[in-house]
Design a protein around this motif. Structure first.
Motif, short mmCIF file in Angstrom:
data_model
loop_
_atom_site.label_atom_id
_atom_site.label_comp_id
_atom_site.label_asym_id
_atom_site.label_seq_id
_atom_site.Cartn_x
_atom_site.Cartn_y
_atom_site.Cartn_z
N ILE A 167 0.87 -1.17 0.00
CA ILE A 167 0.00 0.00 0.00
C ILE A 167 0.91 1.22 0.00
N SER A 168 0.56 2.25 -0.77
CA SER A 168 1.39 3.45 -0.79
C SER A 168 1.44 4.06 0.61
N MET A 169 2.50 4.81 0.87
CA MET A 169 2.64 5.45 2.19
C MET A 169 1.45 6.38 2.49
N PRO A 170 1.01 7.22 1.54
CA PRO A 170 -0.14 8.08 1.86
C PRO A 170 -1.41 7.27 2.18
N ASN A 171 -1.65 6.20 1.43
CA ASN A 171 -2.84 5.39 1.71
C ASN A 171 -2.71 4.65 3.03
N THR A 172 -1.51 4.16 3.33
CA THR A 172 -1.28 3.49 4.62
C THR A 172 -1.53 4.47 5.76
N SER A 173 -1.01 5.67 5.62
CA SER A 173 -1.20 6.69 6.65
C SER A 173 -2.68 7.01 6.83
N ARG A 174 -3.41 7.12 5.73
CA ARG A 174 -4.84 7.42 5.79
C ARG A 174 -5.61 6.29 6.48
N GLU A 175 -5.29 5.04 6.14
CA GLU A 175 -5.97 3.90 6.77
C GLU A 175 -5.64 3.81 8.25
N LEU A 176 -4.39 4.09 8.61
CA LEU A 176 -4.01 4.09 10.03
C LEU A 176 -4.74 5.19 10.80
N LYS A 177 -4.93 6.32 10.14
CA LYS A 177 -5.68 7.41 10.79
C LYS A 177 -7.10 6.95 11.08
N LYS A 178 -7.72 6.27 10.12
CA LYS A 178 -9.09 5.76 10.31
C LYS A 178 -9.12 4.74 11.45
N LEU A 179 -8.12 3.86 11.49
CA LEU A 179 -8.06 2.86 12.57
C LEU A 179 -7.84 3.54 13.92
N SER A 180 -7.03 4.59 13.94
CA SER A 180 -6.80 5.33 15.19
C SER A 180 -8.08 6.03 15.64
N GLU A 181 -8.84 6.57 14.69
CA GLU A 181 -10.10 7.24 15.02
C GLU A 181 -11.11 6.24 15.59
N LYS A 182 -11.00 4.98 15.18
CA LYS A 182 -11.87 3.92 15.71
C LYS A 182 -11.30 3.33 17.00
N ASN A 183 -10.18 3.92 17.47
CA ASN A 183 -9.49 3.48 18.68
C ASN A 183 -9.01 2.03 18.59
N LEU A 184 -8.53 1.64 17.40
CA LEU A 184 -8.06 0.27 17.21
C LEU A 184 -6.54 0.16 17.14
N CYS A 185 -5.86 1.27 16.90
CA CYS A 185 -4.40 1.26 16.93
C CYS A 185 -3.91 2.61 17.41
N GLU A 186 -2.63 2.64 17.75
CA GLU A 186 -2.05 3.87 18.28
C GLU A 186 -0.59 3.98 17.89
N LYS A 187 -0.14 5.21 17.77
CA LYS A 187 1.27 5.49 17.48
C LYS A 187 1.95 5.90 18.77
N PHE A 188 3.25 5.59 18.84
CA PHE A 188 4.02 6.07 19.97
C PHE A 188 5.45 6.32 19.52
N ASP A 189 6.11 7.27 20.19
CA ASP A 189 7.47 7.65 19.82
C ASP A 189 8.46 6.55 20.20
N VAL A 190 9.48 6.41 19.37
CA VAL A 190 10.56 5.47 19.65
C VAL A 190 11.51 6.14 20.64
N GLU A 191 11.79 5.43 21.70
CA GLU A 191 12.69 5.98 22.71
C GLU A 191 14.06 6.24 22.09
N GLY A 192 14.56 7.45 22.26
CA GLY A 192 15.86 7.80 21.74
C GLY A 192 15.84 8.36 20.33
N ASP A 193 14.71 8.34 19.64
CA ASP A 193 14.59 8.90 18.30
C ASP A 193 13.17 9.44 18.12
N ARG A 194 12.97 10.67 18.48
CA ARG A 194 11.63 11.26 18.48
C ARG A 194 11.07 11.42 17.07
#
Length: 146
Positions: free
Chosen positions: A61-88
Motif C-alpha cells: 500500500i502506498s505510504m499516503p494510503n497506509t497513513s490514511r488507513e491508520l488514521k481511520k483505525l486510530s479514530e476507531k481506537n483500534l491502533c495507536e502510534k508512539f514515539d521510539v525511545e531515543g529517536d523522536r
C-alpha cells in the motif's frame, strides 16, 4: 530435483494459502473494518510494534494510503502510534487495547475454523504439519533483514 516443478509447487501452494485465508476471514472481519484495514491490523497484531513504512511495504500500500488507513483505525481506537525511545522522529504503531481485543476475537474464530479443518488429522499428521510449517517459516517465508 526439477527446480521448475519445485517453484511451480511453491506458487500453487502460496495461491492456495491466500485462497484459504480469504475463505477463513471473509465473514469474521467486523463490519466497520474494511479488508484493507483488517490486513493492516492483522500485520500489526503479529509483528507489533511496526513502523508506517513496514506496513506500507508488507501490505503493498502506498505510504499516503497506509497513513490514511491508520488514521481511520486510530479514530476507531483500534491502533495507536508512539514515539521510539531515543529517536523522536520515528514512531511505532501498535494495536490499542480495543484493537487487540478485536484481533483476539478474530483469531479465536480463525483458530476454531483451523481446528475444525484439522479434526480428521491424526496426532502424527498434526505434528508433521506443525514441523512442515516451521520448516517453511525458517527456510521460505522468513523476513529478509534489509
Amino acid at each position: 530435483m526439477n527446480k521448475e516443478a519445485f517453484f511451480h509447487q511453491l506458487v500453487a501452494f502460496t495461491a492456495a494459502v491466500h485462497e484459504v485465508t480469504h475463505d477463513y476471514t471473509k465473514d469474521v472481519i467486523p463490519g466497520d473494518i474494511t479488508p484493507v484495514q483488517y490486513g493492516i491490523m492483522e500485520y500489526i497484531a503479529v509483528s507489533q510494534p511496526v513502523t508506517l513504512s513496514q506496513i506500507s511495504d508488507c501490505k503493498h500500500i502506498s505510504m499516503p494510503n497506509t497513513s490514511r488507513e491508520l488514521k481511520k483505525l486510530s479514530e476507531k481506537n483500534l491502533c495507536e502510534k508512539f514515539d521510539v525511545e531515543g529517536d523522536r522522529r520515528k514512531q511505532f504503531i501498535r494495536l490499542s487495547a480495543e484493537g487487540q481485543a478485536v484481533m483476539d476475537g478474530v483469531f479465536g474464530q480463525l483458530g476454531s475454523r483451523f481446528f475444525e479443518r484439522m479434526k480428521d488429522a491424526t496426532e502424527e499428521e498434526q505434528q508433521a504439519i506443525y514441523e512442515a510449517m516451521e520448516l517453511l517459516h525458517t527456510k521460505v517465508f522468513y523476513r529478509d533483514p534489509k
